[in-house]
Enzyme design. Structure first.
Site, mmCIF file in Angstrom:
data_model
loop_
_atom_site.group_PDB
_atom_site.id
_atom_site.type_symbol
_atom_site.label_atom_id
_atom_site.label_comp_id
_atom_site.label_asym_id
_atom_site.label_seq_id
_atom_site.Cartn_x
_atom_site.Cartn_y
_atom_site.Cartn_z
ATOM 1 N N ASP A 1 0.639 -33.625 -16.106
ATOM 2 C CA ASP A 1 1.450 -33.664 -15.055
ATOM 3 C C ASP A 1 1.255 -33.115 -13.952
ATOM 4 O O ASP A 1 0.706 -32.072 -13.884
ATOM 5 C CB ASP A 1 2.928 -33.903 -15.345
ATOM 6 C CG ASP A 1 3.368 -32.479 -15.808
ATOM 7 O OD1 ASP A 1 2.460 -31.798 -16.454
ATOM 8 O OD2 ASP A 1 4.204 -31.800 -15.445
ATOM 9 N N GLU A 2 1.640 -33.454 -12.627
ATOM 10 C CA GLU A 2 1.583 -32.770 -11.362
ATOM 11 C C GLU A 2 0.199 -32.033 -11.185
ATOM 12 O O GLU A 2 0.117 -30.797 -10.901
ATOM 13 C CB GLU A 2 2.613 -31.793 -11.369
ATOM 14 C CG GLU A 2 3.926 -32.455 -11.469
ATOM 15 C CD GLU A 2 5.309 -31.283 -11.325
ATOM 16 O OE1 GLU A 2 6.121 -31.905 -10.733
ATOM 17 O OE2 GLU A 2 5.107 -30.386 -12.152
ATOM 18 N N ALA A 3 -0.906 -32.733 -11.474
ATOM 19 C CA ALA A 3 -2.039 -32.257 -11.319
ATOM 20 C C ALA A 3 -2.864 -32.458 -9.864
ATOM 21 O O ALA A 3 -3.648 -32.794 -9.722
ATOM 22 C CB ALA A 3 -3.115 -32.748 -12.383
#
Length: 518
Positions: free
Chosen positions: A326-328
């Site tokens: 996530d949230e990369a």
């Protein structure tokens, strides 16, 4: 004449004393079958009652579950409660005789005047039936102090099975570290409500919490701090194995998570070679996200991940390892796809299936990969497309299921980026019909994550988890036909005295009609 008067007085006194004795010995009103959380599929009370007395014994062909139940009841009743492999009366826990309809996680419970019988097709179902049985006893039965009886259980029959096979809670031990004992305390609490997965978020920007042989600096340096500073901490592999074993005794599967390629600053600070420029990053104690990334073009990155995933796989009996995803924001989209596809292959090489946050659908989910949906929307075309191709979805919408969201604007702990989540809102959604294009058959289950940017103690965990965690547990276990806020709020309220007795620091939501003194 005087003699007759005295005889009359004596007779009247006898009646009064006899009435008082009868009233004093009358069995207390048993706990109602309508108070069970999560609500059973079917529950039919009867007029019979069973009294658990000092001669009670447990007979079972699942000794570990019998010992678990006896251990709880000995502390509260003071009775010896021996555990045998056979017996006709008392409490019987049997891996036979349950209807096929209950599956491997369901059970049948019968309470009659002669005793209690829990039947299941598998040990997990038997354990679930024991949790229901415990809820039919007065709350003091689960306390740690001896209390005088009688211990009366109302007669009836329950035939029960879960709606979803996966019913999870997640604890973030990376932002703030929690000891083995604290994790075990949470395991006891979640198992009571038939949660069968504990997802441990073991690594993030602020801390790395598991020792990896050959990469020891991850734990000793990367685990040396936490949000806001402080000592941090980490689990040795023996510590982690102890958590896994404790969970297994409660039929809870541990799913370990190493978030990647982002949320990795603790690793980047520990080993310079994991950075594309070869320079170690400083330790981080803030709460921002999206700024870190493993170097996806370096072969050392995949050697590192092979060691991490391989050692976690060897320590973890469950089928899933969570690989984050996530949230990369600091990883280019094409690099992200290449990276996540390769990590799925590494995970499969160690005989595990990958679980990942729902951004994994932007790569190519392999057969067996599970995507965990955490967004606040009710529509995601990429997720629904992946689901239609066979990717199972664990539902954790942040605006309903995230336990770190504030209850109200005045809640001192937690965050509010996904909105305020009172218990009614936590309960007020349907996992099988929440996300457009994702039908119930495409849903693996539900999970209630607790991120710990503001959570430091077990009391903090409990305040944010209770009463919302039982709400999510019911969504995962009970049939959709049982979904009714008014009925649930009353059943939830009935848990208050037990939580008070157990010292659980729960939020007294004004939406719930808690009994006086709870």
């Amino acid at each position: 004449m005087a003699a007759r008067i005295w005889l009359a007085v004596i007779a009247l006194a006898g009646v009064l004393i006899g009435g008082m004795t009868s009233a004093a010995s009358a069995a207390p009103t048993p706990v109602s079958y309508s108070d069970i959380v999560p609500a059973p599929a079917t529950a039919t009370p009867s007029s019979e009652r069973y009294t658990l007395d000092s001669g009670v014994a447990i007979s079972t062909d699942a000794a570990g579950i019998g010992d678990y139940l006896a251990g709880i009841l000995r502390k509260s009743t003071g009775y010896a409660i021996p555990v045998h492999s056979s017996g006709a009366d008392g409490i019987r826990l049997l891996l036979s005789g349950a209807p096929d309809s209950v599956g491997d996680q369901g059970y049948q419970l019968d309470v009659t005047v002669s005793g209690v019988v829990v039947r299941a097709r598998a040990a997990a179902g038997l354990f679930a039936g024991v949790q229901t049985f415990l809820q039919l006893l007065p709350p003091a039965a689960q306390g740690g102090k001896v209390v005088a009886g009688p211990w009366v259980i109302g007669g009836g029959k329950v035939v029960d099975r879960p709606r979803f096979a996966y019913r999870g809670a997640m604890l973030d031990v990376a932002r703030h570290f929690f000891s083995v004992a604290q994790v075990e305390r949470y395991l006891d609490q979640i198992a009571r409500y038939k949660i069968n997965v504990l997802h441990l978020h073991l690594a993030d920007d602020q801390g790395w919490r598991i020792m990896i042989n050959g990469w020891e600096r991850l734990a000793t340096y990367g685990g040396s701090t936490q949000v806001g500073g402080g000592p941090g901490g980490y689990y040795t592999q023996a510590d982690y194995a102890a958590i896994v074993a404790y969970a297994q005794q409660r039929y809870v599967t541990i799913v370990p998570e190493i978030d990647m390629p982002g949320h990795t600053n603790a690793a980047l600070a520990s080993y310079a070679e994991l950075n594309c420029d070869g320079k170690a990053r400083p330790l981080y104690t803030g709460t921002d996200v999206g700024f870190s990334s493993l170097c996806t073009s370096k072969e050392i990155t995949y050697q590192f991940l092979d060691a991490v995933i391989g050692q976690l796989a060897a320590l973890t009996p469950g089928q899933y390892l969570h690989i984050g995803g996530d949230e990369a924001q600091s990883t280019k989209p094409d690099d992200y796809k290449t990276f996540m596809n390769r990590v799925q292959q590494i995970t499969a090489a160690h005989q595990k299936n990958a679980q990942a946050w729902h951004e994994i659908v932007n790569a190519t989910p392999t057969a067996g990969t599970v995507a965990q949906f955490w967004d606040t929307t009710t529509s995601d075309s990429a997720v629904s497309a992946a689901a239609k191709k066979g990717t199972k979805i664990v539902m954790s919408p942040a605006n309903h299921a995230y336990l770190d969201m504030k209850y109200t604007s005045s809640t001192k702990l937690g965050q509010d980026w996904a909105g305020l989540v009172e218990v009614k809102k936590a309960y007020g959604w349907n996992p099988g019909a929440y996300l457009s294009g994702v039908t119930e058959s495409m849903v693996a289950g539900v999970e209630a994550p607790l991120w710990t940017e503001t959570i430091r103690t077990s009391a903090d965990i409990e305040y944010m988890a209770f009463p919302r965690l039982p709400a999510i547990a019911e969504l995962g276990w009970s049939p959709q036909s049982k979904h009714d806020w008014t009925a649930f709020s009353k059943r939830l309220a009935a848990q208050g005295p037990l939580w008070k007795l157990l010292g659980i620091n729960y939020y007294h939501s004004p939406q719930v009609p808690w009994p006086s003194g709870s």
